[in-house]
Each structure stands twice: as C-alpha cells, then as structure tokens.
Design an enzyme around this catalytic site. Structure first.
Site, PDB file in Angstrom:
ATOM      1  N   HIS A 145      -7.176   8.384   6.085  1.00 32.25           N
ATOM      2  CA  HIS A 145      -7.170   7.401   7.179  1.00 32.25           C
ATOM      3  C   HIS A 145      -7.393   8.064   8.543  1.00 32.25           C
ATOM      4  CE1 HIS A 145      -5.206   3.313   8.430  1.00 32.25           C
ATOM      5  NE2 HIS A 145      -6.216   3.644   9.210  1.00 32.25           N
TER       6      HIS A 145
ATOM      7  N   TYR B  29      -1.217  -0.341   6.689  1.00 29.28           N
ATOM      8  CA  TYR B  29      -1.259  -1.750   7.108  1.00 29.28           C
ATOM      9  C   TYR B  29      -0.103  -2.557   6.512  1.00 29.28           C
ATOM     10  CZ  TYR B  29      -6.170  -0.673   8.269  1.00 29.28           C
ATOM     11  OH  TYR B  29      -7.324  -0.119   8.763  1.00 29.28           O
TER      12      TYR B  29
END
Length: 277
Positions: free
Chosen positions: A110, A52
């Site tokens: 992730h 991110y």
C-alpha cells in the site's frame, strides 16, 4: 490515445478493467450497498485495502452479487506497518478471509516503508502468487527510485503502481518509467477529491461534449495508454456517470486546454510518504 473500447489492461496473467471502484472511507452497510450497486451496473474491478477496514462488507457484496469469479478483478493491499514476511502473510490471510475469497487478483504494497527489507517483502509476495492465492502482485505510492529497485534489482513481476494521478497533478516521471516497462498505472483520487468538478476549463470542455467536468477529467485519464482509474463513488448516479465518462471523445484542442491546468495539486501526502518525483 488509447481506444476506450479496449477497457481492460492485461499483464502477468490478469485482465484489469480500466475503470474500477475505489472504496476508501466507505464503511459497513453503506459500503456493501455501494459495491452491490456498482456490480449491478457492470463494474468488474473493485479496489480495497486492509487499512480501509471495509473488506468484510465488500466480501458480503461480492458473495451476494452472483457475478462469476472469473469476471471479477479484486485488488487489496498490505499496510506499510506489516511489511515483514510473517506480518504480510497474516495480513493477507485476514484480507482473504474477510473478502470471502480463495484468491485475490492483485495484492499491493500500500505504501513503501523506509525500513522495509524489500527482497524479503517481494519474495513473500511472489510466494503468495506461486501458491495461487493472488494472481498478481504490485505496489502503490512508489516513486521511480523504488520502482527501479523492485523491477530492475529484485526483478519482481510488478503488475501495477497505484498512485495519485489526475488532471491537476504531473506524474510524467513515474508514467514514463512505467510505460518503458509496460507496467500499468492505476490512478487513485482521479477526480482530485472533487476539485475537478468546479474547474472552469474542464467545465467548458464538458459543455462542449454534454458532459460534466468530472467526466472530462476521468475520460482524459482513461484515454491514456496503460492507465486505469478507481474513482470512489458511493451513489449509484455517480457510479453511472463515471461509466458514461467512457463515451466522451476528447479532441486535440480539449487535451491542449487540459495541459494548461496547474499540475501541482497533490491531495494525498502523509508524513510516511516517499520523496515524490
């Protein structure tokens, strides 16, 4: 249905608030301001990831908020291109440094990688846990076959599987597997990237409860046993609306109507995704 007054899920020594703040696509000062706002409203579960590129502003917001560390749950994640043991450690060190923390509460894979050496991956994650640098480990975007590998063959202490889940996507196979193992599901895109807001069925249920369609969709998720949700909300009004969603009391008739919605509305499906159940 789960009593929403029980607002935390407890597993492997962590207590994770059922409602958290998702931060994907939040950047820089706007991200810092959003996290500061959420913490001031009472959010205690912040979700981020190395991908991110916002761990620094989140770290700044946490540092400035003055919330006791023991009251805060922070999740971050290692990207699928960094799943070699040395790369995991480098990624973890960088994340911790950016977050200005001496530990995170939950560290996740992730996305799965097709060429990952899974025993090596989980051995590295478990060492980080043993060192006290992450309190728990888990996965995201794992299908049931990958979950079985991690949980049953490798016997990794998986504290959650974070997947896309909302009223418009059937995740019953993953949910059933996780429930049988008492592993929480953390729902990302819990509002189907905004699509729930215009759904007429959810809108009708919302009017009955003096709530929005999005609040109905979020309440439906959070009312399920073992399910947490991390809606992204950068505006303070949206953050408060999500907190207020906890107050709704859906009845069986409401849930029957929600069950009639189409369940094939997946929002996130990159080329490197696994074969979904």
């Amino acid at each position: 249905m789960e009593n929403l007054k029980t607002k935390n899920l407890t597993i492997h020594g962590i207590s994770m608030p059922k409602l958290g703040l998702g931060t994907f696509r939040m950047q820089g000062d706007a991200c810092r301001t959003a996290v500061e706002s959420a913490l001031s409203l009472g959010y205690r579960h912040i979700d981020t990831a190395e991908m991110y590129a916002n761990e620094e502003p989140i770290g700044a917001a946490i540092a400035g908020a003055g919330v006791p560390r023991g009251e805060l749950h922070v999740t971050t994640k290692v990207w699928h291109e960094n799943l070699a043991p040395d790369a995991i450690r480098r990624a973890f060190d960088a994340s911790l440094n950016k977050l200005r923390l001496d530990h995170v509460d939950l560290y996740l894979v992730h996305w799965p990688s097709r060429n990952a050496n899974w025993p090596g991956v989980f051995e590295t994650l478990m060492k980080l846990k043993e060192e006290g640098r992450t309190r728990a480990i888990g996965v995201a975007n794992f299908n049931t076959a990958l979950l079985k590998l991690a949980v049953e063959e490798i016997r990794a202490p998986i504290a959650c599987n974070q997947v896309e889940y909302h009223v418009m996507l059937d995740q019953s196979k993953v949910i059933d597997y996780l429930a049988a193992k008492s592993i929480p599901l953390v729902a990302y895109c819990p509002l189907a990237q905004g699509r729930v807001a215009s759904d007429p069925v959810l809108g009708e249920i919302g009017r009955k409860h003096n709530a929005t369609a999005a609040q109905v969709a979020l309440n439906w998720l959070l009312g399920q046993k073992g399910v947490a949700a991390i809606p992204k909300a950068s505006r303070r009004e949206s953050q408060q609306a999500n907190l207020d969603a906890l107050k709704i009391a859906l009845d069986d008739d409401d849930r029957r109507k929600i069950a009639t919605l189409r369940k094939d509305g997946r929002c996130v499906n990159p080329g490197f995704a696994p074969a979904w159940d």
